[in-house]
Design an enzyme around this catalytic site. Structure first.
Site, PDB file in Angstrom:
ATOM      1  N   ARG A  62      65.655  37.713 -33.595  1.00 46.75           N
ATOM      2  CA  ARG A  62      65.065  36.334 -34.275  1.00 46.75           C
ATOM      3  C   ARG A  62      66.033  35.492 -34.635  1.00 46.75           C
ATOM      4  O   ARG A  62      67.282  35.806 -34.492  1.00 46.75           O
ATOM      5  CB  ARG A  62      63.969  37.021 -35.239  1.00 46.75           C
ATOM      6  CG  ARG A  62      64.533  38.056 -36.098  1.00 46.75           C
ATOM      7  CD  ARG A  62      65.727  37.894 -36.817  1.00 46.75           C
ATOM      8  NE  ARG A  62      65.901  36.721 -37.834  1.00 46.75           N
ATOM      9  CZ  ARG A  62      66.833  36.314 -38.264  1.00 46.75           C
ATOM     10  NH1 ARG A  62      67.879  36.604 -37.845  1.00 46.75           N
ATOM     11  NH2 ARG A  62      66.728  34.985 -38.858  1.00 46.75           N
ATOM     12  N   GLY A  63      65.506  34.393 -35.027  1.00 45.13           N
ATOM     13  CA  GLY A  63      66.384  33.162 -35.153  1.00 45.13           C
ATOM     14  C   GLY A  63      66.568  32.413 -33.947  1.00 45.13           C
ATOM     15  O   GLY A  63      66.524  32.715 -32.972  1.00 45.13           O
ATOM     16  N   ALA A  64      66.326  30.962 -34.220  1.00 46.42           N
ATOM     17  CA  ALA A  64      66.105  30.033 -33.136  1.00 46.42           C
ATOM     18  C   ALA A  64      67.191  30.043 -32.083  1.00 46.42           C
ATOM     19  O   ALA A  64      66.846  30.221 -30.845  1.00 46.42           O
ATOM     20  CB  ALA A  64      65.918  28.668 -33.436  1.00 46.42           C
ATOM     21  N   ARG A 100      56.888  33.161 -28.936  1.00 46.17           N
ATOM     22  CA  ARG A 100      56.849  32.533 -30.261  1.00 46.17           C
ATOM     23  C   ARG A 100      56.712  31.086 -30.356  1.00 46.17           C
ATOM     24  O   ARG A 100      57.499  30.453 -29.217  1.00 46.17           O
ATOM     25  CB  ARG A 100      58.172  32.999 -31.282  1.00 46.17           C
ATOM     26  CG  ARG A 100      57.955  34.495 -31.409  1.00 46.17           C
ATOM     27  CD  ARG A 100      59.101  34.953 -32.757  1.00 46.17           C
ATOM     28  NE  ARG A 100      58.824  34.545 -33.872  1.00 46.17           N
ATOM     29  CZ  ARG A 100      59.687  34.655 -35.110  1.00 46.17           C
ATOM     30  NH1 ARG A 100      60.724  35.037 -35.007  1.00 46.17           N
ATOM     31  NH2 ARG A 100      59.201  34.111 -36.338  1.00 46.17           N
ATOM     32  N   GLN A 122      64.418  38.437 -44.473  1.00 46.81           N
ATOM     33  CA  GLN A 122      65.561  38.277 -43.677  1.00 46.81           C
ATOM     34  C   GLN A 122      66.999  37.965 -44.457  1.00 46.81           C
ATOM     35  O   GLN A 122      67.999  38.442 -44.220  1.00 46.81           O
ATOM     36  CB  GLN A 122      65.403  36.976 -42.533  1.00 46.81           C
ATOM     37  CG  GLN A 122      64.428  37.172 -41.370  1.00 46.81           C
ATOM     38  CD  GLN A 122      62.971  36.902 -41.866  1.00 46.81           C
ATOM     39  OE1 GLN A 122      62.544  36.858 -42.991  1.00 46.81           O
ATOM     40  NE2 GLN A 122      62.270  36.289 -41.136  1.00 46.81           N
ATOM     41  N   ASP A 155      64.255  25.732 -37.285  1.00 44.72           N
ATOM     42  CA  ASP A 155      63.601  26.317 -36.213  1.00 44.72           C
ATOM     43  C   ASP A 155      63.339  25.086 -35.157  1.00 44.72           C
ATOM     44  O   ASP A 155      63.070  25.059 -34.028  1.00 44.72           O
ATOM     45  CB  ASP A 155      62.444  26.821 -36.365  1.00 44.72           C
ATOM     46  CG  ASP A 155      62.690  28.328 -36.755  1.00 44.72           C
ATOM     47  OD1 ASP A 155      63.291  28.359 -37.849  1.00 44.72           O
ATOM     48  OD2 ASP A 155      63.232  29.193 -36.124  1.00 44.72           O
ATOM     49  N   ASN A 199      61.445  25.231 -40.995  1.00 46.10           N
ATOM     50  CA  ASN A 199      62.345  26.381 -40.948  1.00 46.10           C
ATOM     51  C   ASN A 199      61.552  27.470 -41.703  1.00 46.10           C
ATOM     52  O   ASN A 199      60.460  27.133 -42.026  1.00 46.10           O
ATOM     53  CB  ASN A 199      63.642  26.133 -41.786  1.00 46.10           C
ATOM     54  CG  ASN A 199      64.641  27.368 -41.749  1.00 46.10           C
ATOM     55  OD1 ASN A 199      64.858  27.564 -40.593  1.00 46.10           O
ATOM     56  ND2 ASN A 199      65.014  27.415 -42.976  1.00 46.10           N
ATOM     57  N   LYS A 200      62.193  28.827 -41.801  1.00 45.28           N
ATOM     58  CA  LYS A 200      61.535  29.789 -42.591  1.00 45.28           C
ATOM     59  C   LYS A 200      60.623  29.359 -43.778  1.00 45.28           C
ATOM     60  O   LYS A 200      61.023  28.546 -44.678  1.00 45.28           O
ATOM     61  CB  LYS A 200      62.617  30.646 -42.880  1.00 45.28           C
ATOM     62  CG  LYS A 200      61.940  32.053 -43.606  1.00 45.28           C
ATOM     63  CD  LYS A 200      60.923  32.801 -42.764  1.00 45.28           C
ATOM     64  CE  LYS A 200      61.236  33.110 -41.575  1.00 45.28           C
ATOM     65  NZ  LYS A 200      60.058  33.693 -40.700  1.00 45.28           N
TER      66      LYS A 200
END
Ligand code: MRU
Length: 351
Positions: free
Chosen positions: A44-46, A87, A202, A243, A253-254
């Site tokens: 995960r993570g862009a 995603r 996270q 993201d 973002n998150k």
């Protein structure tokens, strides 16, 4: 601390759903397995999602070495389609797939003009080399983001971060944590406050772990403590990853990033976004149309299978939010620190 590696024809992904308790690697050998790993947040993570998707295309290409050119193209189209559905929010995924597809298109075009066209096996080799180049480029880009961002970090800074925008979220080194690493490596006595980042944790599971591995001082806090930390003058700046950044600087973002930006603004604390240019979506004028992923209800109602909410409760679980550009002090990219007006500075960064 690389979260992915290509070895002996498979892609090995460090299973980020199991960290920090277990360090396990998951092997993927085709695009469908890679898409599932992205969807299930094994990776995960862009930027990490982008590089992983590129490898997904390359793995599928390797399976098609004996295909006819037409069958190979069909296989590639299907791989790109499956990966593109894994995603929706991180634009790096689509950026990476476009880059792989663009390369394939160019090779096919030169094949059509050539007396000695490349075989599908040659095409597979080229696609793998492209994915490998993207992985190495990502690390170099993160180091440049780190170097630019370091200039913004005063000695002794207490830095709040959210989610994980570290080595684990990229090919290595990280974006927001890349800035933190660069400041630490420069000898600055920094201290990181990591939001735990509900619901997927996270920050607690990954950022705290990653920073401790590197002996960078870190304190864990719940997301809802951020305002109190700021009010008590315990935070000097906030840095997060992104993201997707729209052309006007609005940043997805998150979930929880927006709240932090509002808090930082109220407390007059600089709020920085650190991200590569591949996270900027020039096709989106502003953040209003950025697709926001909704994740399964069980991420809120259970923790590793243990119920923590009444069964059957209604749940809303958006994985990201959008921070309006006006709340962002600067965007740290590999080309430098972009300031307002972002419309102008962002366009300038692509020239
Ligand atoms: O749902 P995740 O864990 O993929 O979300 C990750 C983030 O929001 C990160 O901050 C972002 O992708 C930047 S990673 C360098």
């Amino acid at each position: 601390m690389r979260p992915l590696r290509h070895e002996n024809g498979s892609l090995l992904l460090l299973d980020q759903t199991r960290l920090p308790a277990e360090t396990e690697w998951v092997a993927c050998s085709d695009a469908a397995a890679v898409a599932a790993a992205i969807q299930n947040m094994i990776v995960r993570g862009a930027p990490a999602i982008g590089v992983t998707a590129a490898y997904g295309v390359a793995l599928e290409a390797a399976k098609g070495r004996a295909d006819s050119p037409a069958a190979f193209r069909l296989r590639m189209d299907e791989a790109i389609r499956i990966l593109g559905k894994s995603r929706p929010t991180a634009v790096n995924l689509f950026w990476a797939l476009d880059r792989m597809n663009g390369l394939l298109g160019k090779l096919e075009e030169s094949n059509s003009l050539s007396d000695i066209p490349l075989s599908t096996s040659d095409l597979a080799d080229r696609l793998l080399a492209e994915a490998q180049a993207m992985e190495e480029e990502d690390i170099a880009i993160n180091r440049r983001i780190g170097a630019h961002g370091n200039a913004l970090v005063p000695d002794g800074a207490r830095i709040l971060t959210h989610c994980n925008a570290g080595a684990l979220a990229t090919a290595d080194y990280g974006t927001a944590l890349g800035v933190i690493r660069a400041a630490h490596d420069a000898g600055k006595r920094i201290h990181v406050h990591a939001d735990e980042t509900r619901p997927y944790l996270q920050g607690a599971r990954l950022t705290a772990w990653e920073l401790m591995q590197d002996n960078i001082p870190v304190t864990l806090n719940c997301d809802n403590m951020a305002g109190w930390l700021m009010a008590n003058k315990r935070i000097d700046l906030v840095i997060t990853g992104a993201d997707r950044i729209a052309a006007n600087g609005d940043t997805a973002n998150k979930i929880g990033t927006y709240s932090l930006a509002v808090l930082a603004n109220y407390h007059r604390i600089p709020f920085y976004i650190a991200a590569p240019l591949s996270t900027i979506d020039l096709g989106m004028a502003d953040g209003t149309r950025i697709p926001i992923e909704e994740r399964p209800a069980r991420e809120l109602t259970e923790f590793r299978g243990i119920p923590i909410a009444p069964e059957g409760v209604r749940v809303y679980n958006p994985a990201f939010d959008v921070t309006p550009a006006e709340l962002i002090t600067a965007i740290i990219t590999e080309t430098g620190v972009l300031r307002k007006p972002f419309q102008k500075s962002i366009l300038g960064a692509f020239r």
